[in-house]
Design a protein around this motif. Sequence first.
Motif, PDB file in Angstrom:
ATOM      1  N   UNK A 257       1.091  -1.155  -0.094  1.00 30.54           N
ATOM      2  CA  UNK A 257       0.082  -0.061   0.378  1.00 30.54           C
ATOM      3  C   UNK A 257       1.074   1.596  -0.214  1.00 30.54           C
ATOM      4  N   UNK A 258       1.712   1.049   0.996  1.00 23.97           N
ATOM      5  CA  UNK A 258       2.737   2.241   1.207  1.00 23.97           C
ATOM      6  C   UNK A 258       3.414   2.013  -0.838  1.00 23.97           C
ATOM      7  N   UNK A 259       4.567   1.360  -0.830  1.00 21.50           N
ATOM      8  CA  UNK A 259       5.394   1.441  -2.216  1.00 21.50           C
ATOM      9  C   UNK A 259       3.732   1.647  -3.143  1.00 21.50           C
ATOM     10  N   UNK A 263       5.657   4.659  -5.611  1.00 17.88           N
ATOM     11  CA  UNK A 263       5.518   4.494  -7.125  1.00 17.88           C
ATOM     12  C   UNK A 263       5.152   5.918  -7.760  1.00 17.88           C
ATOM     13  N   UNK A 264       3.938   5.916  -7.341  1.00 19.13           N
ATOM     14  CA  UNK A 264       2.867   7.734  -7.986  1.00 19.13           C
ATOM     15  C   UNK A 264       3.382   8.609  -7.781  1.00 19.13           C
ATOM     16  N   UNK A 265       4.301   9.100  -6.368  1.00 13.68           N
ATOM     17  CA  UNK A 265       4.514  10.463  -6.261  1.00 13.68           C
ATOM     18  C   UNK A 265       5.293  10.589  -7.089  1.00 13.68           C
ATOM     19  N   UNK A 266       6.348   9.564  -7.311  1.00 14.36           N
ATOM     20  CA  UNK A 266       7.655  10.230  -7.839  1.00 14.36           C
ATOM     21  C   UNK A 266       7.709   9.788  -9.422  1.00 14.36           C
ATOM     22  N   UNK A 267       6.796   9.565  -9.878  1.00 16.82           N
ATOM     23  CA  UNK A 267       6.921   8.452 -10.796  1.00 16.82           C
ATOM     24  C   UNK A 267       8.102   7.120 -11.314  1.00 16.82           C
ATOM     25  N   UNK A 284      16.130   9.952  -6.677  1.00 21.74           N
ATOM     26  CA  UNK A 284      16.016  11.113  -5.077  1.00 21.74           C
ATOM     27  C   UNK A 284      14.890  11.854  -5.453  1.00 21.74           C
ATOM     28  N   UNK A 285      14.379  12.286  -4.113  1.00 22.96           N
ATOM     29  CA  UNK A 285      13.438  13.279  -3.608  1.00 22.96           C
ATOM     30  C   UNK A 285      13.727  14.304  -3.687  1.00 22.96           C
ATOM     31  N   UNK A 286      12.408  15.011  -3.193  1.00 21.20           N
ATOM     32  CA  UNK A 286      12.208  16.521  -3.317  1.00 21.20           C
ATOM     33  C   UNK A 286      13.304  17.470  -2.710  1.00 21.20           C
ATOM     34  N   UNK A 287      13.822  16.931  -1.712  1.00 17.63           N
ATOM     35  CA  UNK A 287      15.423  17.336  -1.374  1.00 17.63           C
ATOM     36  C   UNK A 287      16.502  17.255  -1.924  1.00 17.63           C
ATOM     37  N   UNK A 288      16.507  16.329  -2.719  1.00 16.85           N
ATOM     38  CA  UNK A 288      17.887  15.690  -3.664  1.00 16.85           C
ATOM     39  C   UNK A 288      18.458  14.663  -2.300  1.00 16.85           C
ATOM     40  N   UNK A 289      17.614  13.721  -1.666  1.00 15.48           N
ATOM     41  CA  UNK A 289      18.582  13.116  -1.181  1.00 15.48           C
ATOM     42  C   UNK A 289      18.081  11.364  -1.354  1.00 15.48           C
ATOM     43  N   UNK A 290      19.897  10.867  -2.193  1.00 12.98           N
ATOM     44  CA  UNK A 290      19.259   9.602  -2.549  1.00 12.98           C
ATOM     45  C   UNK A 290      18.058   8.060  -1.872  1.00 12.98           C
ATOM     46  N   UNK A 291      17.636   7.847  -2.918  1.00 10.97           N
ATOM     47  CA  UNK A 291      16.509   6.432  -1.767  1.00 10.97           C
ATOM     48  C   UNK A 291      16.607   5.745  -2.940  1.00 10.97           C
ATOM     49  N   UNK A 292      16.531   4.168  -2.271  1.00 13.93           N
ATOM     50  CA  UNK A 292      17.400   2.882  -3.240  1.00 13.93           C
ATOM     51  C   UNK A 292      16.252   2.108  -1.965  1.00 13.93           C
TER      52      UNK A 292
END
Length: 344
Positions: A257-259, A263-267, A284-292
């Motif tokens: 549900x969260x995933x 996926x939708x938020x960051x396309x 990278x999120x809106x703050x430029x932080x790397x996400x995996x």
Amino acid sequence: MRARFLIPLIFLLSSCATLRPPFEYHPKIIIAWVVKADTTSFLSLQKNFSSISIVSPTWFRFDSAGNIIADIDSNLLIFSRQNDLPLMPLIVNQGFRVDIAEALLSEPKVREMIADSILKLVLNGNYIGINLDFEGPFVNVRDGYTKFVELVSAKLHNYGKVVSVDVVAKTSEKFTGWAGVYDYSELGEVVDYFVIMGYDYAGRLDPPGPIAPKWWVEETIKFAISQGIKPQKIILGIPFYGRWWKGNEQGRGIYYPELKDVMSKYNLKKKWDRKAKAPYFRFKDENGVENVIYFEDEESLSEKLDLVNKYNLAGIAIWRLDGEPDKFWEVIKSKLKLKVFLTN
């Protein structure tokens, strides 16, 4: 009444026979863990129960005094009875605490007491058996845990009940850490089902990586078999979750549900780890932080189900039901012939 439950015919003939799995498994057992705290888990059970052999609700835990703390979901209990779903509840050492494990497993008289408590719990609840999920690095009482599992198995087998034990996956013998607690050979001899938790290869304290790379899962199966455990007793634990690493933070579990929201938020567009046979996102999120985020999809699930068939394992255990895609169940039904038994 629908045929669902997995008691071999011999137990229908003799109530005092010692329970052992059938000689051959072609149809597979599907165990599903259900977590009360997450309503999505129960909704998934309601939707997919016809594809499930055994439900294992996470209702029970031991405290340091040997008391069983219960948190039973009455809705799940009623639903399971109405639909002839066998229940094999999970029981843990509270919080996976080492001190609790040591308090319960060090002395023979305490092991006897808590084994009797489990027998009473199973009989009073009319459950098919128990799923033992003691975890933590309590290696100082490794032998005590083995003796405890032997004791529980002996007591429950006298009543035709099933005992399964969950073990941390390992590819070679270890005597330290969480995996070092489990004597594969001895445990595999006395229980009915030996559940390898084939996930958390990359855990919360590890760098970003796959949850259950196929090559590693296969090595854990091969090691278990090398320890003398019959493949027909082995249940492969399958992850229905992912893990999310954000910057330098620890990885945390993420369920579908969260995933889907992420996926939708960051396309996000899925990437594929060829070695692990696993999907992941890197962004990278809106703050430029790397996400995996490493997770599972129908393709990575299919790869692991192929191992169940390749090694003729007893089946799979799903951690956990929680809003997973419908395609997961389509893959399970296409890859595995489901095992059904008489409930009574």
